[in-house]
Enzyme design. Structure first.
Site, PDB file in Angstrom:
ATOM      1  N   ASN A   1     -10.459  -2.780  -6.621  1.00  0.00           N
ATOM      2  CA  ASN A   1      -9.765  -1.810  -7.620  1.00  0.00           C
ATOM      3  C   ASN A   1     -10.302  -1.404  -8.727  1.00  0.00           C
ATOM      4  O   ASN A   1      -9.926  -0.545  -9.436  1.00  0.00           O
ATOM      5  CB  ASN A   1      -8.180  -2.383  -7.343  1.00  0.00           C
TER       6      ASN A   1
ATOM      7  N   ASP B  79       0.683  -1.312  -0.019  1.00  0.00           N
ATOM      8  CA  ASP B  79      -0.036  -0.052  -0.094  1.00  0.00           C
ATOM      9  C   ASP B  79       0.788   1.445   0.101  1.00  0.00           C
ATOM     10  O   ASP B  79       1.948   1.143   0.602  1.00  0.00           O
ATOM     11  CB  ASP B  79      -0.834   0.035   1.263  1.00  0.00           C
TER      12      ASP B  79
HETATM   13  C1  FPP Z   1      -1.781   0.132  -3.395  1.00  0.00           C
HETATM   14  O1  FPP Z   1      -1.447   1.509  -3.287  1.00  0.00           O
HETATM   15  C2  FPP Z   1      -1.254  -0.525  -4.550  1.00  0.00           C
HETATM   16  C3  FPP Z   1      -1.970  -0.954  -5.412  1.00  0.00           C
HETATM   17  C4  FPP Z   1      -3.558  -0.971  -5.681  1.00  0.00           C
HETATM   18  C5  FPP Z   1      -1.243  -1.801  -6.702  1.00  0.00           C
HETATM   19  C6  FPP Z   1      -0.240  -2.674  -6.220  1.00  0.00           C
HETATM   20  C7  FPP Z   1       0.507  -2.845  -7.532  1.00  0.00           C
HETATM   21  C8  FPP Z   1       1.734  -2.774  -7.844  1.00  0.00           C
HETATM   22  C9  FPP Z   1       2.865  -2.583  -6.754  1.00  0.00           C
HETATM   23  C10 FPP Z   1       2.238  -2.950  -9.099  1.00  0.00           C
HETATM   24  C11 FPP Z   1       2.976  -4.216  -9.345  1.00  0.00           C
HETATM   25  C12 FPP Z   1       2.742  -5.455  -9.195  1.00  0.00           C
HETATM   26  C13 FPP Z   1       3.181  -6.409 -10.070  1.00  0.00           C
HETATM   27  C14 FPP Z   1       2.867  -7.878  -9.761  1.00  0.00           C
HETATM   28  C15 FPP Z   1       3.714  -6.270 -11.224  1.00  0.00           C
HETATM   29  P1  FPP Z   1      -2.577   2.780  -3.519  1.00  0.00           P
HETATM   30  O2  FPP Z   1      -2.543   3.017  -4.985  1.00  0.00           O
HETATM   31  O3  FPP Z   1      -3.747   2.364  -2.862  1.00  0.00           O
HETATM   32  O4  FPP Z   1      -1.651   3.990  -2.828  1.00  0.00           O
HETATM   33  P2  FPP Z   1      -2.447   4.967  -1.996  1.00  0.00           P
HETATM   34  O5  FPP Z   1      -3.179   4.414  -0.897  1.00  0.00           O
HETATM   35  O6  FPP Z   1      -1.295   5.950  -1.612  1.00  0.00           O
HETATM   36  O7  FPP Z   1      -3.230   5.861  -3.071  1.00  0.00           O
END
Ligand code: FPP
Length: 227
Positions: A57, A9
């Site tokens: 998501n 996250d």
């Molecule tokens: C949460 O951060 C993260 C995600 C929804 C996506 C996670 C995906 C990756 C790290 C991509 C790479 C994965 C692979 C397998 C290649 P957020 O966007 O919710 O962050 P925030 O809470 O700060 O907005």
């Protein structure tokens, strides 16, 4: 520890802090995943499960969803050789029918090519713990209920996406949030949780070591009593 799971996250906030598009945060998150894989291997861990995309998501903007799907597809193509060379078995859990046919094909091909790896990277994609349990119940009803054998926990677990994967020992969530967010609901029954303020793209060796040290200090009673 055999199995580490991570709720990656904070990618969005990492990007926003730098006045970058959110997708750049996800890209940096993919690099953090690569680093984490190496930390795990070096620490003798054999399974790493990461929450890459939840069933919720899909509600994000079309641009972010499309960008994340493209990032996954690119990851699959660019990492194939490296995964094979490093003995890493690639696995996806989640509701695959939500994914494009193209991405499903790419995933299946990589799973097949890496199937002999001794280390397993599990990517949770269009994944929700409740959804996984409901799909498992439906599969059991369709394929096994008529056998008349009693339904035990072990028998039910065979119908989950994680059928051949041990339960996680430790679940790390980065970026200061302290929720499970529907991640590995069934499998986390006896897992330890570790929360850190570090944003996922900043997760480095020091952050990893701190999490493992915290885990080492926990008493895992697993519902029983320590002698
Ligand atoms: C949460 O951060 C993260 C995600 C929804 C996506 C996670 C995906 C990756 C790290 C991509 C790479 C994965 C692979 C397998 C290649 P957020 O966007 O919710 O962050 P925030 O809470 O700060 O907005």
């Amino acid at each position: 520890m055999e199995h580490l799971a991570v709720i990656m996250d904070g990618n969005g906030r990492w990007a926003e802090k730098r006045h970058l598009p959110r997708l750049m945060g996800h890209r940096a998150g993919a690099e953090a995943l690569d680093r984490c894989l190496h930390f795990c291997k070096a620490a003798g861990i054999r399974y790493l499960t990461v929450y890459a995309f939840s069933t919720e998501n899909w509600k994000r903007s079309a641009e972010e969803v499309g960008g994340l799907m493209k990032l996954l597809s690119t990851y699959i193509h660019t990492k194939e050789k490296e995964l094979i060379a490093n003995g890493i078995r690639f696995r996806v859990i989640g509701r695959r029918t939500d994914l494009s046919e193209k991405l499903r094909g790419e995933i299946a091909a990589l799973e097949e090519k890496t199937k002999d790896g001794a280390f397993t990277l599990v990517v949770a994609l269009s994944y929700g713990g409740r959804d996984e349990i409901v799909r498992a119940a439906a599969k059991w009803a369709r394929d096994a209920a008529a056998d008349g054998a009693p339904l035990t926990e072990a028998e039910f677990a065979r119908f989950l996406d994680t059928a051949d994967i041990p339960d996680p020992d430790l679940i790390i969530r980065t970026s200061g949030e302290q929720r499970t967010s529907n991640f590995l609901l069934w499998q986390s029954a006896y897992a330890e949780y570790y929360f850190t303020e570090t944003l996922w793209p900043d997760f480095d060796q020091a952050a990893f070591d701190k999490a493992l040290a915290a885990y080492a200090g926990r008493e895992r009673r697993m519902g029983g009593r320590l002698k």
